[in-house]
Design a protein around this motif. Structure first.
Motif, short mmCIF file in Angstrom:
data_model
loop_
_atom_site.label_atom_id
_atom_site.label_comp_id
_atom_site.label_asym_id
_atom_site.label_seq_id
_atom_site.Cartn_x
_atom_site.Cartn_y
_atom_site.Cartn_z
N PHE A 198 3.48 -6.70 -8.02
CA PHE A 198 2.48 -7.08 -8.71
C PHE A 198 1.60 -5.72 -8.49
N GLN A 199 0.23 -5.51 -9.12
CA GLN A 199 -0.73 -4.60 -9.23
C GLN A 199 -1.75 -5.09 -8.06
N SER A 200 -2.12 -3.98 -7.18
CA SER A 200 -2.91 -4.14 -6.01
C SER A 200 -3.60 -2.96 -5.58
N ASP A 201 -4.91 -2.99 -5.26
CA ASP A 201 -5.67 -1.82 -4.48
C ASP A 201 -4.96 -2.01 -2.92
N LEU A 202 -4.30 -0.93 -2.38
CA LEU A 202 -3.84 -1.13 -1.32
C LEU A 202 -3.44 -2.85 -0.88
N LEU A 203 -3.58 -3.05 0.24
CA LEU A 203 -3.48 -4.48 0.78
C LEU A 203 -4.11 -5.73 0.22
N LYS A 204 -4.94 -5.51 -0.70
CA LYS A 204 -5.97 -6.42 -0.85
C LYS A 204 -5.34 -7.90 -1.81
N LYS A 205 -4.21 -7.66 -2.36
CA LYS A 205 -3.64 -8.72 -3.24
C LYS A 205 -2.34 -9.30 -2.32
N PHE A 206 -2.25 -8.66 -1.16
CA PHE A 206 -0.97 -9.16 -0.33
C PHE A 206 -1.16 -10.66 0.23
N VAL A 240 16.60 -8.16 4.05
CA VAL A 240 15.31 -8.50 4.07
C VAL A 240 15.21 -9.71 2.84
N LYS A 241 14.63 -10.62 3.12
CA LYS A 241 14.59 -11.92 2.15
C LYS A 241 13.08 -12.21 1.87
N ASP A 242 12.05 -11.74 2.52
CA ASP A 242 10.63 -11.84 1.95
C ASP A 242 9.97 -10.58 1.81
N ILE A 243 9.85 -10.21 0.56
CA ILE A 243 9.27 -8.77 0.29
C ILE A 243 8.26 -9.04 -0.77
N GLU A 244 7.02 -8.16 -0.62
CA GLU A 244 5.93 -8.37 -1.42
C GLU A 244 5.77 -6.52 -1.70
N ALA A 245 5.84 -6.34 -2.95
CA ALA A 245 5.66 -4.79 -3.44
C ALA A 245 4.57 -4.91 -4.46
N ASP A 261 1.49 -1.76 -6.31
CA ASP A 261 1.18 -0.35 -6.86
C ASP A 261 -0.19 -0.71 -7.44
N TYR A 262 -1.09 0.50 -7.32
CA TYR A 262 -2.27 0.57 -7.90
C TYR A 262 -2.12 0.59 -9.45
N ASP A 263 -1.09 1.31 -10.02
CA ASP A 263 -0.86 1.80 -11.34
C ASP A 263 0.11 0.71 -11.91
N ASN A 264 -0.52 0.14 -13.23
CA ASN A 264 0.35 -0.73 -13.88
C ASN A 264 1.78 -0.16 -14.32
N ALA A 278 8.72 -0.92 -11.40
CA ALA A 278 9.53 -1.29 -10.34
C ALA A 278 9.90 -2.65 -10.56
N ARG A 279 9.26 -3.50 -11.69
CA ARG A 279 9.83 -4.79 -11.92
C ARG A 279 11.10 -4.57 -12.74
N GLU A 280 11.28 -3.67 -13.39
CA GLU A 280 12.49 -3.34 -14.25
C GLU A 280 13.64 -3.02 -13.18
N ASN A 281 13.29 -2.35 -12.25
CA ASN A 281 14.30 -2.02 -11.27
C ASN A 281 14.80 -3.19 -10.30
#
Length: 312
Positions: free
Chosen positions: A227-235, A195-200, A202-205, A211-214
């Motif tokens: 990025f940080q998001s409450d559920l899907l709000k910032k996707f 998959v080439k287009d992924i957004e990931a 979490d609510y917790d920074n 995740a960014r380090e991995n």
């Protein structure tokens, strides 16, 4: 920041409920130490446990969780004790003996190293920690992972079931959203599957940082936006495949946002559901006009593949 490790010794009947209690309290990481599973791995040679003896007592398990030592710690511990007291009154076999231990954040990775070894969690995906070498066999895809202060090493049934469903249903040309990404394992696994287009998100920074380090460690920064998001709000836009390995109550909330974020014929992969909450998820799916395409159960946990009824 320092962390309070809280360990609850209890029974198999109560362990999943206690893990969910910790999750609702905002624990940054949950680990279940089950002597029966340790013995199973030793006897099957799935992991290298040469330095760990067979466990003699398998009736008592320990649920570990980590809470930040901040202004909310005392309140969270009081809430935990109250819920454990209620649980003990309902389940006779749940003694809920609690122990606490303060640890420093920089010691976190070393705590995980005692338990985390290379593991093949699906037909193709192998998860390995950075501190161990692994030579992949034919067709194996390696995800290098350091859990840090985020839940998700791939060895828990909720995660491995998700990866198995990804191998079965995920198409390389899909756009994928991973909600509650934790260590980023599902997003990275999706990238390994093409998959080439992924957004990931979490609510917790703290989880976002891990995740960014991995993601960087696996050299998929150009594929995965984290990025940080409450559920899907910032996707952004809509996805063809949405994965959510979280807990039942959050999944139920997530159903409200799916119509605006899931494409026609899109797949919603929901996991982190204890078996006792399956009816609640099924009811919420029906109310939101979704149906179950596929289901898996392992170790008292359930993972579901769902689609909109309109796409039948």
């Amino acid at each position: 920041m320092d962390w309070m490790q809280i360990s609850v010794r209890t029974s198999h009947e109560a362990m999943d409920i206690i893990a969910e209690i910790f999750g609702n309290l905002g624990a940054n990481g949950t680990q279940i130490e089950d002597p029966a599973i340790i013995n199973e791995y030793i006897n099957s040679n799935l992991w290298d446990y040469t330095d760990i003896p067979l466990q003699k007592r398998t009736d008592v398990i320990t649920v570990h969780a980590w809470l930040p030592c901040d202004s909310m710690l005392e309140k969270r511990i009081k809430m935990l004790n109250k819920q454990l007291e209620i649980l003990s009154s309902r389940i006779n076999t749940a003694p809920c003996e609690t122990m606490t231990h303060k640890i420093k954040e920089e010691d976190w990775a070393n705590n995980w190293k005692k338990y985390f070894h290379p593991s093949k969690i699906a037909s193709k995906i192998v998860v390995k920690p950075s501190w161990e070498a692994y030579q992949p066999q034919k067709d194996e895809l390696v995800v290098e992972l350091d859990p840090g202060c985020a839940f998700g090493t791939g060895t828990h049934p909720t995660t491995s079931m998700c990866v198995k469903f990804m191998e079965k249903y995920l198409q390389p040309g899909a756009k994928l959203f991973d909600v509650g990404t934790g260590s980023g394992i599902l997003a990275i696994a999706a990238a390994r599957l093409g998959v080439k287009d992924i957004e990931a998100a979490d609510y917790d920074n703290v989880a976002v940082k891990a995740a960014r380090e991995n993601i960087k460690k696996n050299d998929v920064m150009e594929i995965i936006k984290c990025f940080q998001s409450d559920l899907l709000k910032k996707f952004s836009g809509k996805a063809d495949f949405i994965s959510a390995n979280i807990i039942a109550d959050i999944i139920i909330r997530l159903f409200d946002e799916l119509p605006d974020k899931l494409t026609k014929n899109g797949i919603f992969l929901a996991s982190g559901i204890i078996k006792d909450r399956l009816n609640d998820i099924e009811k919420a799916a029906e109310e939101h006009k979704m149906y179950i395409v596929d289901k898996a159960e392992e170790g008292g946990w359930v993972a579901l593949v769902l689609k909109f009824e309109a796409d039948k």
